[in-house]
Design a protein around this motif. Sequence first.
Motif, PDB file in Angstrom:
ATOM      1  N   SER A  76       0.793  -0.948  -0.028  1.00  0.00           N
ATOM      2  CA  SER A  76      -0.164   0.132   0.246  1.00  0.00           C
ATOM      3  C   SER A  76       0.804   1.322   0.043  1.00  0.00           C
ATOM      4  CB  SER A  76      -0.994  -0.098   1.373  1.00  0.00           C
ATOM      5  OG  SER A  76      -1.982  -1.073   1.145  1.00  0.00           O
ATOM      6  N   ASP A 191      -5.852  -1.108  -4.684  1.00  0.00           N
ATOM      7  CA  ASP A 191      -5.438  -1.571  -3.580  1.00  0.00           C
ATOM      8  C   ASP A 191      -6.396  -2.262  -3.178  1.00  0.00           C
ATOM      9  OD1 ASP A 191      -3.937  -2.258  -1.268  1.00  0.00           O
ATOM     10  OD2 ASP A 191      -3.689  -0.339  -0.761  1.00  0.00           O
ATOM     11  N   GLU A 192      -6.046  -3.937  -3.356  1.00  0.00           N
ATOM     12  CA  GLU A 192      -6.741  -5.102  -2.963  1.00  0.00           C
ATOM     13  C   GLU A 192      -8.159  -4.609  -3.172  1.00  0.00           C
ATOM     14  OE1 GLU A 192      -5.973  -7.106   0.540  1.00  0.00           O
ATOM     15  OE2 GLU A 192      -4.176  -5.813   0.974  1.00  0.00           O
TER      16      GLU A 192
HETATM   17 MG   LIG Z   1      -2.127  -2.708   2.274  1.00  0.00          MG
END
Ligand SMILES: [Mg+2]
Length: 291
Positions: A76, A191-192
């Motif tokens: 991240s 991000d995911e």
């Molecule tokens: Mg992360």
Amino acid sequence: MTAASQPSPRAAAEAIPAASPCRPVAPRAPLDLPVVDILSAEKIFPDGTRGLAPIDLSIRRGEFVSLIGPSGCGKSTLLKLVANLFEPSDGRIVWWQGNFSRVGEAGRRLAFVFQDPTLMPWARVRTNVRLPLDLAGTDRAEADRRVDAALVQVGLDRKGRHFPGQLSGGMRMRVSIARAMVTEPDLLLMDEPFGALDEFTRNKLDDDLIRLSWEKKLTTVFVTHSLYEAVFLSTRIVVMAANPGRIFGQLELDEPLPRGDDFRNSDRFAALCRELSAMLHAASLESRGDR
Ligand SMILES: [Mg+2]
Ligand SMILES: Nc1ncnc2c1ncn2[C@@H]1O[C@H](COP(=O)(O)OP(=O)(O)O)[C@@H](O)[C@H]1O
């Protein structure tokens, strides 16, 4: 497995078969212009935590790059550096080779999608998707045209007048993607995004994302915990290790795009997943904080 029987990290990495369908990353032709150059960028947080050791990474036009690695390895943080949400503590990031005319223009050419769709619950889908254009003061007719196009792109053209609470989790994520696409970005950072979705919904979104990024010739940087998702989507996978966060290794996948169930069900897909799994195992052995 006892400590004595565990392979050393290096041995585990070297155990990856040489004649593998993934090949180590080699420089490409100069036509593949870099979209982002990360030049010895590192991140030390104000509390002294070293989020990322110096990273060198170039992301080229049209690539779909996945970042994968153990929790806390800086995925991240790296994505936020690329998004210009964080400043590096040292080193620098160059977008589009520095070729944008005004300060802030680079920011307008990229879009960020988080795991939480963060929609306004009181506003209809159309209004949620239009938000970045409203904030930018885009002409209403042009904004409506782009919202219509983005809703078609994510398969939600019949849901524009719904409220987020009337949609499934997968559909809410589609709204979030439409809100990113409405700005017509060149660089999509995720991000995911599908981490909270069930596997069936995630596969469907992966199918649509791979088609969308291919059709729109997007450059995408995608953080995931799923090695299957990384193999399915990526043209390159960057495996990271923690303590400190760093790049452990990379795999380039030249399977033709766009991909679908034929690839997902192929022996080649299974072999690539095994290979990535071995790399992740080696990266996690190197991430134990005893270095
Ligand atoms: Mg992360
Ligand atoms: N704002 C922050 N302040 C201090 N440490 C942070 C901050 N954000 C992240 N970290 C630390 O930096 C490291 C990398 O974090 P992160 O990028 O979130 O990892 P990942 O996304 O791979 O799980 C971790 O050790 C994390 O605890």
